[in-house]
Design a protein around this motif. Structure first.
Motif, mmCIF file in Angstrom:
data_model
loop_
_atom_site.group_PDB
_atom_site.id
_atom_site.type_symbol
_atom_site.label_atom_id
_atom_site.label_comp_id
_atom_site.label_asym_id
_atom_site.label_seq_id
_atom_site.Cartn_x
_atom_site.Cartn_y
_atom_site.Cartn_z
ATOM 1 N N MET A 1 0.803 -1.217 0.000
ATOM 2 C CA MET A 1 0.000 0.000 0.000
ATOM 3 C C MET A 1 0.840 1.273 0.000
ATOM 4 O O MET A 1 0.292 2.370 0.073
ATOM 5 C CB MET A 1 -0.933 -0.002 1.221
ATOM 6 N N ARG A 2 2.145 1.134 -0.066
ATOM 7 C CA ARG A 2 3.001 2.317 0.055
ATOM 8 C C ARG A 2 2.818 3.313 -1.079
ATOM 9 O O ARG A 2 2.781 4.524 -0.854
ATOM 10 C CB ARG A 2 4.469 1.887 0.175
ATOM 11 N N ASP A 3 2.706 2.827 -2.315
ATOM 12 C CA ASP A 3 2.500 3.753 -3.434
ATOM 13 C C ASP A 3 1.193 4.515 -3.267
ATOM 14 O O ASP A 3 1.109 5.707 -3.574
ATOM 15 C CB ASP A 3 2.502 2.990 -4.761
ATOM 16 N N LEU A 4 0.180 3.831 -2.761
ATOM 17 C CA LEU A 4 -1.130 4.459 -2.612
ATOM 18 C C LEU A 4 -1.116 5.518 -1.519
ATOM 19 O O LEU A 4 -1.546 6.654 -1.741
ATOM 20 C CB LEU A 4 -2.192 3.403 -2.305
ATOM 21 N N VAL A 5 -0.623 5.179 -0.325
ATOM 22 C CA VAL A 5 -0.695 6.129 0.791
ATOM 23 C C VAL A 5 0.428 7.160 0.762
ATOM 24 O O VAL A 5 0.278 8.260 1.310
ATOM 25 C CB VAL A 5 -0.711 5.394 2.154
ATOM 26 N N ASP A 6 1.552 6.827 0.122
ATOM 27 C CA ASP A 6 2.663 7.784 0.054
ATOM 28 C C ASP A 6 2.582 8.703 -1.159
ATOM 29 O O ASP A 6 2.976 9.863 -1.094
ATOM 30 C CB ASP A 6 4.005 7.047 0.021
ATOM 31 N N LEU A 7 2.054 8.170 -2.254
ATOM 32 C CA LEU A 7 2.058 8.929 -3.509
ATOM 33 C C LEU A 7 0.677 9.099 -4.126
ATOM 34 O O LEU A 7 0.531 9.832 -5.112
ATOM 35 C CB LEU A 7 2.974 8.231 -4.534
ATOM 36 N N GLY A 8 -0.312 8.425 -3.578
ATOM 37 C CA GLY A 8 -1.648 8.508 -4.153
ATOM 38 C C GLY A 8 -1.782 7.745 -5.450
ATOM 39 O O GLY A 8 -2.664 8.034 -6.262
ATOM 40 N N LYS A 9 -0.923 6.736 -5.679
ATOM 41 C CA LYS A 9 -0.936 5.983 -6.932
ATOM 42 C C LYS A 9 -1.416 4.549 -6.702
ATOM 43 O O LYS A 9 -1.001 3.898 -5.751
ATOM 44 C CB LYS A 9 0.469 5.943 -7.555
ATOM 45 N N VAL B 1 -0.927 15.616 9.382
ATOM 46 C CA VAL B 1 0.511 15.776 9.579
ATOM 47 C C VAL B 1 1.126 14.484 10.091
ATOM 48 O O VAL B 1 2.118 14.001 9.567
ATOM 49 C CB VAL B 1 0.800 16.925 10.568
ATOM 50 N N ILE B 2 0.514 13.905 11.128
ATOM 51 C CA ILE B 2 1.118 12.726 11.752
ATOM 52 C C ILE B 2 0.736 11.426 11.041
ATOM 53 O O ILE B 2 1.463 10.441 11.134
ATOM 54 C CB ILE B 2 0.764 12.622 13.245
ATOM 55 N N LEU B 3 -0.397 11.459 10.323
ATOM 56 C CA LEU B 3 -0.854 10.244 9.651
ATOM 57 C C LEU B 3 -0.899 10.431 8.144
ATOM 58 O O LEU B 3 -1.198 11.506 7.645
ATOM 59 C CB LEU B 3 -2.254 9.851 10.125
ATOM 60 N N LYS B 4 -0.612 9.360 7.439
ATOM 61 C CA LYS B 4 -0.837 9.300 6.006
ATOM 62 C C LYS B 4 -2.305 8.946 5.776
ATOM 63 O O LYS B 4 -3.020 8.592 6.716
ATOM 64 C CB LYS B 4 0.039 8.216 5.371
ATOM 65 N N PRO B 5 -2.775 9.012 4.535
ATOM 66 C CA PRO B 5 -4.120 8.496 4.259
ATOM 67 C C PRO B 5 -4.242 7.038 4.707
ATOM 68 O O PRO B 5 -3.256 6.297 4.730
ATOM 69 C CB PRO B 5 -4.237 8.618 2.733
ATOM 70 N N LEU B 6 -5.441 6.648 5.095
ATOM 71 C CA LEU B 6 -5.745 5.305 5.603
ATOM 72 C C LEU B 6 -5.138 5.060 6.980
ATOM 73 O O LEU B 6 -5.000 3.926 7.428
ATOM 74 C CB LEU B 6 -5.312 4.206 4.625
ATOM 75 N N ALA B 7 -4.784 6.164 7.663
ATOM 76 C CA ALA B 7 -4.404 6.125 9.086
ATOM 77 C C ALA B 7 -3.102 5.388 9.383
ATOM 78 O O ALA B 7 -2.919 4.869 10.483
ATOM 79 C CB ALA B 7 -5.542 5.534 9.925
ATOM 80 N N PHE B 8 -2.177 5.365 8.433
ATOM 81 C CA PHE B 8 -0.840 4.850 8.722
ATOM 82 C C PHE B 8 0.052 6.015 9.149
ATOM 83 O O PHE B 8 0.043 7.071 8.510
ATOM 84 C CB PHE B 8 -0.240 4.154 7.498
ATOM 85 N N ALA B 9 0.800 5.826 10.220
ATOM 86 C CA ALA B 9 1.641 6.905 10.736
ATOM 87 C C ALA B 9 2.822 7.165 9.819
ATOM 88 O O ALA B 9 3.391 6.245 9.224
ATOM 89 C CB ALA B 9 2.141 6.555 12.139
ATOM 90 N N ARG B 10 3.178 8.422 9.713
ATOM 91 C CA ARG B 10 4.378 8.766 8.940
ATOM 92 C C ARG B 10 5.619 8.227 9.643
ATOM 93 O O ARG B 10 6.590 7.827 8.991
ATOM 94 C CB ARG B 10 4.464 10.278 8.753
ATOM 95 N N PHE B 11 5.577 8.207 10.968
ATOM 96 C CA PHE B 11 6.664 7.650 11.759
ATOM 97 C C PHE B 11 6.055 6.710 12.798
ATOM 98 O O PHE B 11 5.685 7.126 13.893
ATOM 99 C CB PHE B 11 7.478 8.763 12.420
ATOM 100 N N PRO B 12 5.908 5.429 12.440
ATOM 101 C CA PRO B 12 5.142 4.477 13.244
ATOM 102 C C PRO B 12 5.680 4.301 14.667
ATOM 103 O O PRO B 12 6.891 4.359 14.909
ATOM 104 C CB PRO B 12 5.272 3.167 12.456
#
Length: 431
Positions: free
Chosen positions: A226-234, A350-361
């Motif tokens: 899911m990294r491309d989706l939540v990090d880049l929207g792809k 700021v602290i969360l990416k889309p779908l509630a994954f933390a930028r710094f878990p």
């Protein structure tokens, strides 16, 4: 020389005209977004009354008690606005231990988009069963705490933005503790509150007796799929169709040999994402852009004005065990809390990416926690229990994981009795 008054602007008329325009604007705004501080306080009072909590207000705008002529078994609690600096305060519900001789202090911090009123089903039982004082707070910039400006410098890196947001909450909680002269606390944080409570315990372990993380957000890393989706929207590209290359006998043998094989979760997720229809891909890209611009769910509710209550009505409708009166009261409270001036709610993007994954878990940050920690998850929780269990097992301090039956993410509302029983054991047992 005599000057005719008619040569000068009629300042009184202009002031009256400006005042008239202002009043018209205020009336239109109040009609479009029917909320105010006083209405929010009334909704807070109402939802707490549903839990048989009798409030007396200390240094607040309102001074009367709740009135329940037919009830004589109410839990008495104080509502305070505790200053954290010269301009800001944290809304605080205080329930003094009935024995009055304990040094224990349970501090409850709510999740995102919530407020201290979301524990209305718990206060009475906890107040009667815990060997502890109870404090429940609204995070600064949320609930009915003050709403300072929360400005994010978009030129800063993600690291700088996250550090700013985390310090805002952690340090305001510390100032609150200092103001009330609480030496040590059992700190409970739900969801977003669990994330911030973890970081507080990491920075101020000497102030924590025990840490209770109720379905904390931000524990696991973002899955590879899911990294491309939540990090880049792809979205991942669809697989090209492949022709069968094995003879039928070989294929059948392969299927037979692997019929009980567990499908890799990441690969299954990738396959689902590859097949998302075009309209949903476009919608997801829009949501991603809005999230990255730090638009909050509360912003959307305020945009819809008086129709925003439809969102809160739909949200609370899932609490099917509530009476209609309780659902209406919770929906009204949630609406008024969300409709107040935007403030620290903007930290969510700021602290969360889309779908509630933390930028710094948290998984990579709190392995050195120095305080006993308990993780609580609902039986049907959408948070990742496995990640919480893994983190719990990795801690070097006493740590355990509990599952609350017949409950989801809001276990304190879904199964108040089950939640209260587990929390009572955690609080009342001495280390």
């Amino acid at each position: 020389m005599q000057v005719q008054a008619s040569n000068f602007p009629d300042s009184a008329s202009k002031n009256n005209y400006s005042k008239f325009n202002f009043n018209i604007f205020q009336s239109l705004h109040s009609w479009y977004l029917p909320t105010s501080r006083s209405l929010a306080e009334a909704s807070e009072k109402n939802i707490l009354s549903m839990g048989d909590v009798d409030l007396c207000y200390v240094d607040c705008e309102t001074v009367e008690h709740n009135e329940h002529p037919s009830k004589n078994d109410l839990l008495t609690a104080k509502m305070m606005n505790v200053p954290v600096d010269n301009e800001n305060f944290i809304r605080t519900l205080f329930i003094e231990n009935k024995n009055g001789s304990t040094n224990k202090n349970l501090v409850i911090t709510h999740g995102f988009g919530n407020g201290l009123g979301f524990y209305f089903k718990n206060y009475k039982e906890l107040g009667n069963s815990l060997d502890s004082n109870i404090y429940s707070i609204d995070w600064l910039g949320m609930g009915l705490s003050s709403r300072p400006d929360f400005k994010i410098n978009k030129k800063h890196s993600h690291e700088e933005k996250v550090a700013f947001a985390e310090e805002f909450f952690v340090e305001s909680l510390e100032k609150w503790r200092e103001g009330l002269k609480i030496e040590k606390m059992i700190l409970l944080g739900h969801s977003f509150g669990g994330y911030m409570s973890s970081l507080y315990a990491l920075k101020y372990p000497e102030r924590i007796e025990k840490l209770v993380l109720e379905s904390p957000v931000g524990v696991p890393e973002t899955p590879e799929s899911m990294r491309d989706l939540v990090d880049l929207g792809k979205f991942p590209e669809k697989r090209p169709k492949e022709k069968d290359s094995l003879p039928k006998s070989s294929q059948a043998s392969s299927v037979d040999e692997n019929i009980d094989r567990v499908i890799d979760r990441d690969e299954e997720t990738l396959e689902r994402l590859r097949n998302v229809p075009l309209q949903y891909r476009l919608l997801a890209k829009i949501v991603y852009k809005l999230w990255e611009s730090h638009l909050s769910p509360q912003s959307v509710l305020r945009f819809f004005g008086r129709f925003g209550s439809k969102f809160t009505n739909r949200y609370v409708s899932k609490f099917t065990s509530f009476s209609e009166e309780e659902r209406n009261a919770l929906s009204e409270y949630m609406f008024h809390v969300a409709a107040q001036k935007g403030s620290s709610e903007y930290a969510i993007g700021v602290i969360l990416k889309p779908l509630a994954f933390a930028r710094f878990p948290l998984k990579n940050r709190i392995s050195n926690l120095a305080v006993p920690t308990t993780f609580l998850y609902g039986e049907t929780d959408w948070m990742d229990y496995d990640a919480g269990k893994e983190l719990s097992d990795s801690l070097k301090v006493p740590s355990e994981c509990h599952i609350i039956p017949n409950a989801g993410h809001n276990m304190h509302l879904d199964n108040p009795e089950g939640f209260n029983n587990v929390l009572a054991k955690i609080v009342n047992i001495d280390l």
